[in-house]
Write a protein that holds these residues in place. Sequence first.
Motif, mmCIF file in Angstrom:
data_model
loop_
_atom_site.group_PDB
_atom_site.id
_atom_site.type_symbol
_atom_site.label_atom_id
_atom_site.label_comp_id
_atom_site.label_asym_id
_atom_site.label_seq_id
_atom_site.Cartn_x
_atom_site.Cartn_y
_atom_site.Cartn_z
ATOM 1 N N LEU A 203 12.650 -0.519 45.666
ATOM 2 C CA LEU A 203 11.654 0.029 44.748
ATOM 3 C C LEU A 203 10.689 0.920 45.517
ATOM 4 N N PRO A 204 10.658 2.201 45.218
ATOM 5 C CA PRO A 204 9.826 3.129 45.998
ATOM 6 C C PRO A 204 8.332 2.939 45.803
ATOM 7 N N GLU A 205 7.933 2.154 44.795
ATOM 8 C CA GLU A 205 6.501 1.922 44.557
ATOM 9 C C GLU A 205 6.082 0.516 45.001
ATOM 10 N N LEU A 206 6.923 -0.169 45.771
ATOM 11 C CA LEU A 206 6.636 -1.546 46.163
ATOM 12 C C LEU A 206 6.335 -1.638 47.663
ATOM 13 N N LEU A 207 5.115 -2.082 47.971
ATOM 14 C CA LEU A 207 4.719 -2.313 49.355
ATOM 15 C C LEU A 207 4.934 -3.784 49.700
ATOM 16 N N VAL A 208 5.214 -4.046 50.974
ATOM 17 C CA VAL A 208 5.533 -5.406 51.408
ATOM 18 C C VAL A 208 4.638 -5.785 52.586
ATOM 19 N N PHE A 209 3.901 -6.886 52.430
ATOM 20 C CA PHE A 209 2.994 -7.388 53.459
ATOM 21 C C PHE A 209 3.467 -8.769 53.915
ATOM 22 N N PRO A 210 2.958 -9.267 55.034
ATOM 23 C CA PRO A 210 3.353 -10.604 55.482
ATOM 24 C C PRO A 210 3.011 -11.670 54.454
ATOM 25 N N ALA A 211 3.772 -12.765 54.498
ATOM 26 C CA ALA A 211 3.524 -13.896 53.603
ATOM 27 C C ALA A 211 2.074 -14.358 53.724
ATOM 28 N N ARG B 264 4.354 -10.936 50.736
ATOM 29 C CA ARG B 264 3.468 -10.522 49.651
ATOM 30 C C ARG B 264 3.915 -9.143 49.183
ATOM 31 N N PHE B 265 4.457 -9.085 47.969
ATOM 32 C CA PHE B 265 4.879 -7.814 47.387
ATOM 33 C C PHE B 265 3.739 -7.238 46.556
ATOM 34 N N VAL B 266 3.528 -5.941 46.681
ATOM 35 C CA VAL B 266 2.424 -5.267 46.003
ATOM 36 C C VAL B 266 2.968 -3.999 45.348
ATOM 37 N N ARG B 267 2.962 -3.979 44.015
ATOM 38 C CA ARG B 267 3.453 -2.784 43.314
ATOM 39 C C ARG B 267 2.322 -1.774 43.160
ATOM 40 N N VAL B 268 2.588 -0.561 43.579
ATOM 41 C CA VAL B 268 1.625 0.525 43.412
ATOM 42 C C VAL B 268 1.668 0.971 41.947
ATOM 43 N N ASN B 269 0.529 0.976 41.299
ATOM 44 C CA ASN B 269 0.447 1.365 39.891
ATOM 45 C C ASN B 269 0.428 2.879 39.799
ATOM 46 N N THR B 270 1.575 3.454 39.446
ATOM 47 C CA THR B 270 1.704 4.909 39.438
ATOM 48 C C THR B 270 0.980 5.567 38.270
ATOM 49 N N LEU B 271 0.376 4.769 37.388
ATOM 50 C CA LEU B 271 -0.497 5.357 36.370
ATOM 51 C C LEU B 271 -1.829 5.794 36.974
ATOM 52 N N LYS B 272 -2.160 5.249 38.162
ATOM 53 C CA LYS B 272 -3.458 5.552 38.768
ATOM 54 C C LYS B 272 -3.361 6.186 40.146
ATOM 55 N N THR B 273 -2.257 5.967 40.843
ATOM 56 C CA THR B 273 -2.142 6.507 42.193
ATOM 57 C C THR B 273 -0.663 6.643 42.535
ATOM 58 N N CYS B 274 -0.356 6.876 43.792
ATOM 59 C CA CYS B 274 1.031 6.989 44.229
ATOM 60 C C CYS B 274 1.196 6.204 45.531
ATOM 61 N N SER B 275 2.434 5.934 45.892
ATOM 62 C CA SER B 275 2.697 5.137 47.089
ATOM 63 C C SER B 275 2.121 5.782 48.334
ATOM 64 N N GLU B 276 2.253 7.102 48.448
ATOM 65 C CA GLU B 276 1.768 7.800 49.648
ATOM 66 C C GLU B 276 0.268 7.602 49.831
ATOM 67 N N ASP B 277 -0.493 7.722 48.741
ATOM 68 C CA ASP B 277 -1.945 7.559 48.851
ATOM 69 C C ASP B 277 -2.319 6.114 49.177
ATOM 70 N N ALA B 278 -1.604 5.154 48.579
ATOM 71 C CA ALA B 278 -1.882 3.754 48.871
ATOM 72 C C ALA B 278 -1.576 3.433 50.331
ATOM 73 N N ILE B 279 -0.476 3.963 50.827
ATOM 74 C CA ILE B 279 -0.116 3.747 52.236
ATOM 75 C C ILE B 279 -1.189 4.325 53.148
ATOM 76 N N ASP B 280 -1.636 5.538 52.857
ATOM 77 C CA ASP B 280 -2.688 6.167 53.674
ATOM 78 C C ASP B 280 -3.965 5.336 53.655
ATOM 79 N N TYR B 281 -4.290 4.779 52.506
ATOM 80 C CA TYR B 281 -5.509 3.961 52.393
ATOM 81 C C TYR B 281 -5.421 2.747 53.312
#
Length: 463
Positions: free
Chosen positions: A185-193, A136-153
């Motif tokens: 992609l530095p704004e792309l998080l990856v989760f298990p299928a 499961r790929f999840v793109r962090v929307n950098t118009l509203k947040t950043c990868s670091e904050d999403a990771i911390d969440y």
Amino acid sequence: MALYAAAAAVLAGVESRQGSLKGLVYASSFQNVKQLYALVCETQRYSAVLDAVITSAGLLRAEKKLRPHLAKVLVYELLLGRGFKGRGGRWKALLDRHQARLKAELARLKVHRGVSRNEDLLEVGSKPGPASQVPRFVRVNTLKTCSEDAIDYFKRQGFSYQGRASSLEDLGALKGKCFLLDSLLPELLVFPAQTDLHEHPLYQAGHLILQDKASCLPAMLLAPPPGSHVIDACAAPGNKTSHLAALLKNQGKIFAFDLDAKRLASMATLLTRAGVSCCELAEQDFLAVSPSDERYRQVQYILLDPSCSGSGMLTRQLEEPGAGVPSKERLRALAAFQQRVLSHALTFPALQRLVYSTCSLCQEENEDVVQAALQQSSGAFRLAPALPSWPHRGISTFPDAGHCLRASPETTLTGGFFIAVFERVEVPSLQVACGPVTSCGTPPLPLLQSDCFNGPSCVGISA
């Protein structure tokens, strides 16, 4: 309750040939079409198993007001899905009365067939293939947040962050509540299928976009700098458009076209939720858009992802297990349209870079269309060698076809995709050279990975 009723209505429509599964899902009034689509696909995949369990348990005989399609959806959710988890209302109460019998009949069916897992009950053509193993790929929307904050969440929610991925094996090995940052992609998080984030608060607030990695590549490779004017020629459902807006930082202009009014309305909702403010939507055929129109005189970037057979789509593989290659007649019609729209896009006078992409695996819609467009452009455009390190390249049917890239569940752990990057061979009165600044004061065009090996950027120098 609305979800289960909507899923039952779609199943009934498919059975009575009122339309395709996907078309009926989008035509429904249910707001979360992705959630509805996933539920219907999985219910249909297990249809024979569910029929056997429902019949053996005598559910429809005991509950005469329960319609067969709704029963199938509810029993799927109870036995094979996520469970009702506080949802379902009176239907949950009804199923609770029969829960023990239904579970016993499912267990008996497994014993009878000599299997231990639910998926082993499926027919060979319906069993999960490589598509079911795609993360499961999840793109962090950098118009509203950043990868670091999403990771911390996510970490605060109990997820274990494994750092940046270093290989495909890292992605394929993800399990449980672990996740990674994509290596490309530095704004792309990856989760298990099969990780379901449709109800996650960050997704619902527009901070996350559920988008396959291959689908993220077109906007990344187009790489329009902030302030640019961009055309998204066949824009709905809008994930790529929102990605373009994030790259532009909402500075500049995106002209987005699509002919489907319903898909365009859904896209408007998506873009609003994502915080996109630089996009102008138009319910219009891109082929009818004049390249000489004054509104588009500054358009240097075009993203073209036209209608295609969808033979590489993961959702299609779930909807139609074992589906074959599209008919030759359909491929010819699609390729003819794709070639027309690509050749039309290449006539925009200020165009510098165009990304052509499809979610098709068919050569007729990919390399053949690109080759024809290059020949028709009379040498004005060439293919840029996009992402040379990408492991899956275009089919070598013409010179430079290897500059294109392909993606598939088997080779890249993504959906099936094809991408070609066109760049203008030369700009009137400009030479291309390497250096840190532009002597003419114009912003440099963004750099593809293989454009330049002698300096940090490519710039225009007045001739």
